[in-house]
Structures are given as C-alpha cells and as structure tokens.
Design an enzyme around this catalytic site. Structure first.
Site, PDB file in Angstrom:
ATOM      1  N   ARG A 142       0.836  -1.195   0.000  1.00 51.17           N
ATOM      2  CA  ARG A 142       0.000   0.000   0.000  1.00 51.17           C
ATOM      3  C   ARG A 142       0.877   1.254   0.000  1.00 51.17           C
ATOM      4  NH1 ARG A 142      -4.679  -0.066   4.343  1.00 51.17           N
ATOM      5  NH2 ARG A 142      -3.020   0.471   5.804  1.00 51.17           N
ATOM      6  N   LYS A 244      -2.910   6.388   1.748  1.00 46.69           N
ATOM      7  CA  LYS A 244      -2.788   6.836   3.128  1.00 46.69           C
ATOM      8  C   LYS A 244      -1.834   8.026   3.206  1.00 46.69           C
ATOM      9  CE  LYS A 244      -3.232   4.136   7.365  1.00 46.69           C
ATOM     10  NZ  LYS A 244      -4.685   4.032   7.585  1.00 46.69           N
ATOM     11  N   GLU A 280     -16.659   6.010   4.417  1.00 43.00           N
ATOM     12  CA  GLU A 280     -16.022   5.425   5.595  1.00 43.00           C
ATOM     13  C   GLU A 280     -16.006   6.442   6.722  1.00 43.00           C
ATOM     14  OE1 GLU A 280     -11.765   4.723   5.136  1.00 43.00           O
ATOM     15  OE2 GLU A 280     -11.822   5.954   3.331  1.00 43.00           O
TER      16      GLU A 280
HETATM   17  C1  LIG Z   1      -5.812   3.270   7.740  1.00 38.33           C
HETATM   18  C2  LIG Z   1      -7.212   3.580   7.369  1.00 38.33           C
HETATM   19  C3  LIG Z   1      -8.206   2.603   7.357  1.00 38.33           C
HETATM   20  C4  LIG Z   1      -7.982   1.209   7.854  1.00 38.33           C
HETATM   21  O1  LIG Z   1      -6.996   0.502   7.164  1.00 38.33           O
HETATM   22  P1  LIG Z   1      -6.347  -0.786   7.828  1.00 38.33           P
HETATM   23  O2  LIG Z   1      -5.369  -1.251   6.814  1.00 38.33           O
HETATM   24  O3  LIG Z   1      -7.423  -1.751   8.083  1.00 38.33           O
HETATM   25  O4  LIG Z   1      -5.706  -0.317   9.094  1.00 38.33           O
HETATM   26  C5  LIG Z   1      -9.466   2.956   6.907  1.00 38.33           C
HETATM   27  N1  LIG Z   1      -9.741   4.216   6.527  1.00 38.33           N
HETATM   28  C6  LIG Z   1      -8.817   5.194   6.540  1.00 38.33           C
HETATM   29  C7  LIG Z   1      -9.194   6.548   6.099  1.00 38.33           C
HETATM   30  C8  LIG Z   1      -7.522   4.903   6.971  1.00 38.33           C
HETATM   31  O5  LIG Z   1      -6.609   5.865   6.994  1.00 38.33           O
END
Ligand SMILES: *Cc1c(COP(=O)(O)O)cnc(C)c1O
Length: 397
Positions: A142, A244, A280
C-alpha cells in the site's frame, strides 16, 4: 533474530568505525540533499548507543501500567531511519534512538504535505515466546501504491518488512503482555529535502516508530456512535482518498471535533458526487449486515482499502456470509440489522447508532452480534491463539 547493520559482538572501536562509515556514506548528489551534511557530530554517538542498549534491555518489560493503555503516544526506545534521493532507491537504513528529527523549514513534507503513513500492530504471542505482526507485506504494498501517487520513491516490500521487524524487536520491552494490547507500528514516508517551488522534494526519509496501545476509541470495546457528515467530504474522485497520505487527515479534524462535541464517537462520510453513498469513518472502513448478507462500500478511488477490511471480508465468507462490495446508500442504513467499523487501530468496532439529519438509527451490538464473532476470529489469528491457516501473520523472535 534481530539483524541490524550495527555489529553486535565487535569491539567498540571496530563498531564505531563501521558506524561512521555507514553513516557518512553520501547517498545523494552534491548539494541536493541536506541530511548528511547538516548532521551534528552527536548523531554518531546516538547511533552507537543503540548497539549497547538493545543488548542490555532484551527481556525486560518497560515500566508501564499495562491496564491503562489507550491509543496515545508513549515514547519508546528506537526508531528506524532510511533515506534516499529523488531518483534513487532506498538502500541502507538503521535503528536510532527514538527522538526528534531535524528537517529543513522548506522540507517538501512541511510545505506541500508530500507524505504517507502506515499503521500495523505487533502482538506478544500468547503461547510461548516471540511476536507476531499482521500482514506487513500488505502495508508495504500500500505504501508503494501511495508513493507512486505522491511522486516519492518507496522502500521495497522486503525493506519495509525488515524495518518493521527491527523496530519491533528493538522496542520489544514495550510490547504489552498478551491480552493487554499491542505495539502499534507507524511507518512514515516523507519528502524531507528542501523545495520552494511546487515540485517533488529532492530527498526522502522512511521512518518507523512504535508505541504500545490499547483500545482506539475511549469507549474501549463498547459500541460506538457515528454521525453522518454531509457538509464536508473526506475524498473526491481523482483525489487521494484511496492512499494513506497525511494530506487526507487534517481536513477531517473539523468535522470530527464537531461530532465529538455533540457526543458522537466519530464521523461517517458520504461520497462527494451523489452525497448519498457511504464511504467510511475518518480512519476506519464500514460494513453493514442485513440477515446473512454483509455489505461494504466498494473501493472506487475514494475509500482507503483497509487491510482489516480485506481480512474481515475473507473471514466473514469463511463463516458462510455473503459479502458484497457495492455502493451502500444511506437508505441501506435504515434496514440494516448491524453495522461495524474495521481498521488496524479499531480492529472491529460494533456501531450502536448512526445519526443522519437528526434521525438516530440503532443497531444490534449485543453478545450475538456477528461483529463480535468476526472480532474474535481476527484477533485470535493476530495474537496466535488460533491457527493461522491463511499465512497472515509474520513471526519474529
Ligand atoms: C488506515 C485507514 C483505514 C484502515 O486501514 P487498515 O489497513 O485496516 O488499518 C481505513 N480508513 C482510513 C481513512 C484509513 O486511513
């Protein structure tokens, strides 16, 4: 085994020479990178201490009240640092004492938010010695996808996983006892080189630090209460919502603060085009269940595809649920039996209520909730209680 660039058994003088040669080896073209030229002499000493300290502290627990862990920063002993230039590849990193880093005021990350973060957890194994980290290659991949979006070089998957392992082992006295929490590992990738006009930075820093954590929300394992935000958006098509990048997070703070002031746990964002499809929460993904069907918003460039989300989809299918990745609208919420959020930090959090336009919808989050079953199944794998048939965990000792 802790493999590190600092030789463990050599004499102090030999070790020092090795350190010096590792440390001052220039990685970047003349003038383009500031890091190695601006480093104070004490930096070498700092790196030297690392070798001594990791040997001394190996089997102790840090002095922490493990029953009071929340999701707060607790400073640990070491961090991992690796640097490279814009058109180069990362090649050599090492552990340093945890502490402040030096950055140019014109660093790309400070001026133009050229940065990414990751998050993963290390658990102390319940049965026997050693530690488990959960799917670190997924975080590495990622970060590679994100670095392409943000015009940065990225560590290889092997380099990323190696750095995570080293950081975990060097800080192992901070890993909570089984059942009390985990060591949250936070990799960062940032444009650390100076830049004034808008352009990618000349130098990049990959840094990994770690902190022991308990529950993410102050509710602990109690169900959370969300409020739908339909005035601001977390992500837009063609934007950066799917990676991210640090640039996505401070814009969310205002909505989150307002929600918290009103007593909600977190905000639930809608899509920016139709203003009716769930995306989300501010840092976790969302699922709804109606009878035997579990649905989660499909990834179409505006949600962060969580590793927990992917794992929960698989586990739920193994349990026999139908799992659909689709457009999930606010109307679907009125019919749902159950709603839950997933993420590394929250794991699986049952949602008690969602408020939309003043209306409050309530969901099942009792002992029989499917989210509890999924939570247990996932954490049993993460902590080494259940057999890891999927090869998700990476063991280190
Ligand atoms: C990190 C994150 C998640 C969750 O990702 P994981 O890989 O399950 O920790 C979901 N939404 C956002 C906006 C994030 O930054």
């Amino acid at each position: 085994m802790l493999t590190r660039s600092i030789p463990q058994k050599s004499s102090t003088a030999g070790m020092f020479m090795k350190l010096v040669s590792n440390f001052i080896k220039p990685q970047c073209g003349v003038g383009s990178c500031s890091f190695f030229t601006s480093r104070p002499a004490s930096y070498l000493q700092t790196a030297c201490e690392v070798a001594f300290d990791t040997e001394r502290n190996v089997d102790e627990y840090a002095d922490v009240d493990w029953d009071k862990l929340g999701f707060r920063l607790m400073e640990t002993d070491y961090m991992y640092i690796m640097k490279c230039c814009q058109d180069d590849e990362f090649s050599h990193g090492q552990l340093n004492r945890y502490g402040n880093i030096e950055l140019s005021p014109s660093a790309g990350v400070l001026n133009y938010a050229q940065g990414l973060f990751e998050g993963l957890k290390a658990y102390r194994k319940v049965n026997g010695n050693g530690f488990l980290i959960f799917r670190p290659e997924e975080n590495a991949r990622r970060m590679q996808i994100g670095s392409d979006r943000m015009c940065m070089p990225s560590p290889s998957v092997d380099q990323f996983v190696h750095a995570v392992k080293q950081t975990v082992l060097a800080n192992k006295r901070w890993i909570p006892p089984p059942g009390k929490g985990s060591l949250y590992v936070r990799p960062l990738l940032m444009g650390s080189g100076p830049i004034l006009g808008l352009a990618p930075a000349s130098e990049y820093t990959f840094l990994v630090y770690a902190a022991p954590v308990g529950n993410y929300f102050k509710e602990g394992l109690e169900p959370i209460n969300l409020v739908i935000q339909d005035e601001s958006y977390r992500a837009t098509p063609g934007g950066t919502g799917a990676v991210k990048t640090i640039a996505n997070y401070s814009p969310v703070l205002k909505a989150q603060m307002q929600a918290k002031k009103k007593g909600f746990t977190d905000v639930l964002f809608l899509d920016a085009v139709d203003n009716k499809y769930l995306e989300e929460a501010s840092s976790c993904n969302i699922f709804i269940r109606k009878n035997n069907v579990i649905s989660t918003p499909m990834a179409r460039g505006t949600i962060l595809e969580g590793i927990t989300r992917g794992s929960i989809i698989e586990i739920a299918r193994d349990f026999g649920y139908e799992v659909d990745e689709r457009l999930v609208s606010v109307e679907d919420l009125t019919e749902a039996d159950e709603v839950f959020c997933t993420g590394t930090a929250v794991v699986v959090a049952p949602v008690n209520s969602i408020t939309y336009k003043g209306q409050r919808y309530k969901y099942n989050c009792g002992e029989d909730a499917v989210s509890r079953k999924l939570y247990k199944s996932l954490t049993d794998i993460q902590m080494g209680i259940a057999e890891d048939k999927k090869g998700w965990t990476v063991e280190i000792d």
